[in-house]
Design a protein around this motif. Structure first.
Motif, PDB file in Angstrom:
ATOM      1  N   GLN A  76       0.842  -1.178   0.000  1.00  0.00           N
ATOM      2  CA  GLN A  76       0.000   0.000   0.000  1.00  0.00           C
ATOM      3  C   GLN A  76       0.885   1.238   0.000  1.00  0.00           C
ATOM      4  OE1 GLN A  76      -3.094   0.011   2.953  1.00  0.00           O
ATOM      5  NE2 GLN A  76      -4.197   1.623   1.892  1.00  0.00           N
ATOM      6  N   GLY A 113      -1.115   7.095   0.456  1.00  0.00           N
ATOM      7  CA  GLY A 113      -2.274   7.715  -0.159  1.00  0.00           C
ATOM      8  C   GLY A 113      -2.963   6.891  -1.233  1.00  0.00           C
ATOM      9  N   LYS A 114      -2.569   5.626  -1.373  1.00  0.00           N
ATOM     10  CA  LYS A 114      -3.156   4.795  -2.427  1.00  0.00           C
ATOM     11  C   LYS A 114      -3.762   3.527  -1.822  1.00  0.00           C
ATOM     12  CE  LYS A 114      -0.018   6.375  -6.055  1.00  0.00           C
ATOM     13  NZ  LYS A 114       0.912   5.968  -7.132  1.00  0.00           N
ATOM     14  N   GLU A 115      -4.474   2.789  -2.656  1.00  0.00           N
ATOM     15  CA  GLU A 115      -5.086   1.556  -2.210  1.00  0.00           C
ATOM     16  C   GLU A 115      -4.056   0.418  -2.181  1.00  0.00           C
ATOM     17  OE1 GLU A 115      -9.680   2.301  -3.722  1.00  0.00           O
ATOM     18  OE2 GLU A 115      -8.502   0.655  -4.550  1.00  0.00           O
ATOM     19  N   GLU A 136      -2.399  -2.941  -3.143  1.00  0.00           N
ATOM     20  CA  GLU A 136      -2.292  -3.571  -4.451  1.00  0.00           C
ATOM     21  C   GLU A 136      -1.506  -4.874  -4.373  1.00  0.00           C
ATOM     22  OE1 GLU A 136      -0.361  -0.472  -6.696  1.00  0.00           O
ATOM     23  OE2 GLU A 136       1.649  -1.157  -6.149  1.00  0.00           O
ATOM     24  N   GLU A 188       9.065   4.423  -6.508  1.00  0.00           N
ATOM     25  CA  GLU A 188       7.641   4.064  -6.556  1.00  0.00           C
ATOM     26  C   GLU A 188       7.341   2.728  -5.870  1.00  0.00           C
ATOM     27  OE1 GLU A 188       9.595   4.945  -9.140  1.00  0.00           O
ATOM     28  OE2 GLU A 188       9.089   3.783 -10.957  1.00  0.00           O
TER      29      GLU A 188
END
Length: 124
Positions: free
Chosen positions: A39, A42-44, A46, A89
């Motif tokens: 995760q 700020g993102k879901e 994955e 990333e």
């Protein structure tokens, strides 16, 4: 009760490597497929990678294929994720999870148990 405990996260420079481990207890490990998710901030959550209960089948997200490698040691009840050529990333909390059904590896709903996560931070 079932426990999944991740370890091995940390701060690493881009291009570096890490090896994450997940120790499982309280379940019959050889009955479960195991997965790694992440995760990013700020993102879901994955999907990253998964391995079948006996280790004969693996699956990877396209973004990590060729850089990440999942493996398991059934006698030791552990699953590992070798992460190479790290990129900024890839920064995320990494979670391991156990799936009794062992299908739809990329779907979080396929997993019955989750660890608390380990932070991986990649600096540029």
């Amino acid at each position: 009760q079932v426990q999944l405990v991740e370890s091995g996260g940390g701060l690493v420079q881009a291009g570096g490597s890490l090896r994450l481990s997940c120790a499982a207890s309280g379940l019959t490990f050889t009955n479960y497929a195991m997965g790694w998710f992440r995760q990013p901030p700020g993102k879901e959550r994955e999907f990253v990678a998964a391995i079948s209960s006996r280790g004969g089948t693996t699956s990877y997200a396209g973004s990590v294929k060729g850089r990440f490698a999942i493996s398991r040691d059934n006698p030791k009840n552990t699953v590992s994720l070798q992460i190479n050529s790290l990129k900024p990333e890839d920064t995320a909390v990494y979670y391991c999870a156990a799936s009794l059904r062992g299908k739809s590896y990329s779907d979080t709903l396929s997993y019955d148990y989750w660890g608390q996560g380990t932070q991986v931070t990649v600096s540029s």
